[in-house]
Design a protein around this motif. Structure first.
Motif, mmCIF file in Angstrom:
data_model
loop_
_atom_site.group_PDB
_atom_site.id
_atom_site.type_symbol
_atom_site.label_atom_id
_atom_site.label_comp_id
_atom_site.label_asym_id
_atom_site.label_seq_id
_atom_site.Cartn_x
_atom_site.Cartn_y
_atom_site.Cartn_z
ATOM 1 N N LEU A 1 0.834 -1.194 0.000
ATOM 2 C CA LEU A 1 0.000 0.000 0.000
ATOM 3 C C LEU A 1 0.873 1.250 0.000
ATOM 4 O O LEU A 1 2.022 1.231 0.447
ATOM 5 N N THR A 2 0.298 2.339 -0.462
ATOM 6 C CA THR A 2 1.031 3.607 -0.452
ATOM 7 C C THR A 2 1.048 4.181 0.965
ATOM 8 O O THR A 2 0.261 3.762 1.835
ATOM 9 N N ALA A 3 1.899 5.156 1.181
ATOM 10 C CA ALA A 3 1.982 5.807 2.492
ATOM 11 C C ALA A 3 0.656 6.477 2.839
ATOM 12 O O ALA A 3 0.209 6.464 3.993
ATOM 13 N N GLU A 4 0.002 7.053 1.842
ATOM 14 C CA GLU A 4 -1.293 7.706 2.060
ATOM 15 C C GLU A 4 -2.351 6.696 2.512
ATOM 16 O O GLU A 4 -3.139 6.976 3.426
ATOM 17 N N GLU A 5 -2.344 5.506 1.902
ATOM 18 C CA GLU A 5 -3.317 4.474 2.269
ATOM 19 C C GLU A 5 -3.058 3.956 3.683
ATOM 20 O O GLU A 5 -3.995 3.747 4.458
ATOM 21 N N LEU A 6 -1.785 3.765 4.033
ATOM 22 C CA LEU A 6 -1.450 3.310 5.388
ATOM 23 C C LEU A 6 -1.831 4.368 6.427
ATOM 24 O O LEU A 6 -2.311 4.040 7.510
ATOM 25 N N GLU A 7 -1.625 5.632 6.085
ATOM 26 C CA GLU A 7 -1.992 6.713 6.998
ATOM 27 C C GLU A 7 -3.510 6.754 7.205
ATOM 28 O O GLU A 7 -3.989 6.961 8.317
ATOM 29 N N LEU A 8 -4.248 6.492 6.140
ATOM 30 C CA LEU A 8 -5.707 6.458 6.234
ATOM 31 C C LEU A 8 -6.161 5.342 7.183
ATOM 32 O O LEU A 8 -7.008 5.558 8.053
ATOM 33 N N ILE A 9 -5.566 4.163 7.045
ATOM 34 C CA ILE A 9 -5.901 3.047 7.947
ATOM 35 C C ILE A 9 -5.562 3.420 9.386
ATOM 36 O O ILE A 9 -6.331 3.168 10.310
ATOM 37 N N SER A 10 -4.396 4.028 9.582
ATOM 38 C CA SER A 10 -3.962 4.426 10.927
ATOM 39 C C SER A 10 -4.957 5.388 11.571
ATOM 40 O O SER A 10 -5.315 5.233 12.743
ATOM 41 N N ARG B 1 -7.509 -8.082 0.442
ATOM 42 C CA ARG B 1 -8.161 -9.395 0.409
ATOM 43 C C ARG B 1 -7.208 -10.443 -0.115
ATOM 44 O O ARG B 1 -6.424 -10.206 -1.025
ATOM 45 N N LYS B 2 -7.323 -11.640 0.454
ATOM 46 C CA LYS B 2 -6.501 -12.752 -0.010
ATOM 47 C C LYS B 2 -6.975 -13.146 -1.396
ATOM 48 O O LYS B 2 -8.159 -13.364 -1.622
ATOM 49 N N SER B 3 -6.040 -13.252 -2.319
ATOM 50 C CA SER B 3 -6.397 -13.715 -3.657
ATOM 51 C C SER B 3 -6.304 -15.230 -3.673
ATOM 52 O O SER B 3 -5.261 -15.822 -3.421
ATOM 53 N N ILE C 1 -8.697 -0.069 -0.797
ATOM 54 C CA ILE C 1 -7.723 -0.664 0.135
ATOM 55 C C ILE C 1 -8.176 -2.071 0.528
ATOM 56 O O ILE C 1 -7.369 -3.002 0.554
ATOM 57 N N ARG C 2 -9.456 -2.237 0.820
ATOM 58 C CA ARG C 2 -9.975 -3.555 1.188
ATOM 59 C C ARG C 2 -9.743 -4.570 0.080
ATOM 60 O O ARG C 2 -9.374 -5.717 0.334
ATOM 61 N N LYS C 3 -9.962 -4.155 -1.162
ATOM 62 C CA LYS C 3 -9.721 -5.049 -2.300
ATOM 63 C C LYS C 3 -8.262 -5.457 -2.362
ATOM 64 O O LYS C 3 -7.950 -6.623 -2.620
#
Length: 158
Positions: A111-120, A155-157, A150-152
């Motif tokens: 994930l990008t830094a922006e996506e990780l920050e969003l989760i945080s 998800r486990k492929s 992000i959820r997609k």
């Protein structure tokens, strides 16, 4: 416990004599046998050097271990050789250190830094989607769509 170099060298020479006879019986040329001997000798010397410069470190938790039998290097440098890493709550991504599922960690690191920050912010910062949207100057729907993406990714492929 050290290595007995004289014994090891004697054993090496005996093994090389046996190999020389096998090589000659197989029809190898003397130059080829010499090349193999030189390679084996070089490897033998490297193994001896490695053994001389490394020592096994005993585990602290062994209950039967006596003071005298403990490795001297371990007792002298135990603090420098030990690592105890505690997650820093100052770091926004401290929670990544707590995850034990290796597959999940691999996917999170993609994930990008922006996506990780969003989760945080959502999971540990007690922010709502609306608050994050206002801070990022986006709509709540855009944040919701980003979370869906992000959820997609996570998800486990199968």
């Amino acid at each position: 416990m050290g290595i007995n170099f004289a014994y090891a060298r004697k054993k090496f020479s005996e093994d090389q004599q046996k190999l020389r006879k096998e090589y000659e019986a197989a029809g190898m040329m003397p130059e080829q046998i010499l090349a193999l001997y030189e390679y084996d000798l070089h490897q033998f010397n490297r193994d001896i050097a490695f053994y001389r410069h490394t020592q096994r470190l005993n585990v602290f938790e062994e209950p039967d271990m006596e003071e005298e039998s403990q490795n001297q290097l371990l007792s002298k440098f135990s603090e420098q050789l030990s690592v105890c890493q505690e997650p820093s709550m100052d770091d926004d991504l401290w929670w990544l250190d707590e995850i034990e599922d290796e597959e999940l960690i691999e996917r999170l690191l993609l994930l990008t830094a922006e996506e990780l920050e969003l989760i945080s912010k959502l999971a540990f910062g007690d922010y709502s989607q609306q608050e994050i949207a206002e801070e990022a100057d986006k709509t709540q729907a855009a944040i919701s769509q980003k979370l869906k993406t992000i959820r997609k990714k996570l998800r486990k492929s199968e």
